[in-house]
Scaffold this motif. Structure first.
Motif, PDB file in Angstrom:
ATOM      1  N   ALA A  11       1.788   5.573   4.275  1.00  0.00           N
ATOM      2  CA  ALA A  11       1.839   4.188   3.790  1.00  0.00           C
ATOM      3  C   ALA A  11       1.164   3.254   4.789  1.00  0.00           C
ATOM      4  CB  ALA A  11       3.285   3.775   3.546  1.00  0.00           C
ATOM      5  N   CYS A  16      -0.396   0.974   1.822  1.00  0.00           N
ATOM      6  CA  CYS A  16       0.254   1.148   0.527  1.00  0.00           C
ATOM      7  C   CYS A  16       1.765   1.223   0.727  1.00  0.00           C
ATOM      8  CB  CYS A  16      -0.268   2.442  -0.093  1.00  0.00           C
ATOM      9  SG  CYS A  16       0.057   2.607  -1.830  1.00  0.00           S
ATOM     10  N   LEU A  17       2.520   0.692  -0.191  1.00  0.00           N
ATOM     11  CA  LEU A  17       3.972   0.772  -0.102  1.00  0.00           C
ATOM     12  C   LEU A  17       4.450   2.187  -0.408  1.00  0.00           C
ATOM     13  CD1 LEU A  17       4.939  -2.482  -2.037  1.00  0.00           C
ATOM     14  CD2 LEU A  17       4.937  -2.144   0.438  1.00  0.00           C
ATOM     15  N   VAL A  18       5.536   2.585   0.230  1.00  0.00           N
ATOM     16  CA  VAL A  18       6.129   3.902  -0.008  1.00  0.00           C
ATOM     17  C   VAL A  18       6.462   4.066  -1.491  1.00  0.00           C
ATOM     18  CG1 VAL A  18       8.175   5.324   0.447  1.00  0.00           C
ATOM     19  CG2 VAL A  18       6.995   4.188   2.344  1.00  0.00           C
ATOM     20  N   THR A  20       5.021   2.752  -4.014  1.00  0.00           N
ATOM     21  CA  THR A  20       3.781   2.926  -4.767  1.00  0.00           C
ATOM     22  C   THR A  20       3.275   4.358  -4.635  1.00  0.00           C
ATOM     23  OG1 THR A  20       3.249   0.602  -4.390  1.00  0.00           O
ATOM     24  CG2 THR A  20       1.445   2.018  -5.102  1.00  0.00           C
ATOM     25  N   ILE A  21       3.414   4.932  -3.460  1.00  0.00           N
ATOM     26  CA  ILE A  21       3.005   6.333  -3.265  1.00  0.00           C
ATOM     27  C   ILE A  21       3.832   7.236  -4.168  1.00  0.00           C
ATOM     28  CG2 ILE A  21       2.928   8.252  -1.615  1.00  0.00           C
ATOM     29  CD1 ILE A  21       2.360   6.071   0.565  1.00  0.00           C
TER      30      ILE A  21
END
Length: 150
Positions: A11, A16-18, A20-21
């Motif tokens: 992230a 990127c947000l966790v 979102t991953i």
């Protein structure tokens, strides 16, 4: 040996947000990561590159289905890219349609703004009165003005 990353590191590396991953994993856009002995997800540079690719596509307002198609081509580099061109042409058309919709919205908002030219009591505000006229009345009135923008 590959560089192993925990999800927080992935992230941070990709911005990127966790959450979102995890979302992209559930949607099948990111390959399933390996698991550690403690059952933690272990990511590698391939995940980071693919996540950057997805984020770039999203920054171009591409839908997940479009990204899925592009990833399939990216993962089969010997394929002919004519379908990529077609996909992008369609996306450009969707963007152009949205721009036209936003222009019509801008016109409607500008028309609404003319309903109150000076500060007054809220009970006398033409904008509030126009908005209170109801959803059915407003599109007809503003739609007639928007019709000139087509």
């Amino acid at each position: 040996m590959e560089n192993h990353l925990k999800i927080g590191e992935l992230a941070e590396r990709t911005g990127c947000l966790v959450e979102t991953i995890h979302y992209y994993e559930r949607k099948g856009l990111l390959p399933e990561p390996a698991r550690s002995k403690g059952n933690y997800r272990i990511y590698n540079e391939e995940h980071a590159e693919q996540l950057r690719f997805i984020r770039h596509c999203r920054s171009l307002d591409m839908a997940l289905d479009e990204i899925r198609v592009l990833l399939a081509f990216r993962n089969t580099p010997e394929e002919n890219c004519s379908d990529v061109n077609i996909l992008l042409d369609k996306h450009i058309g969707h963007v152009a349609d949205r721009i036209e919709e936003l222009k019509r919205l801008e016109t409607q908002l500008q028309e609404l703004r003319t309903k109150c030219q000076q500060s007054s009591a809220a009970k006398d505000c033409g904008i509030l009165q126009e908005l209170a006229a109801g959803e059915e009345a407003q599109p007809r009135k503003l739609g007639s003005h928007g019709g000139g923008c087509h």
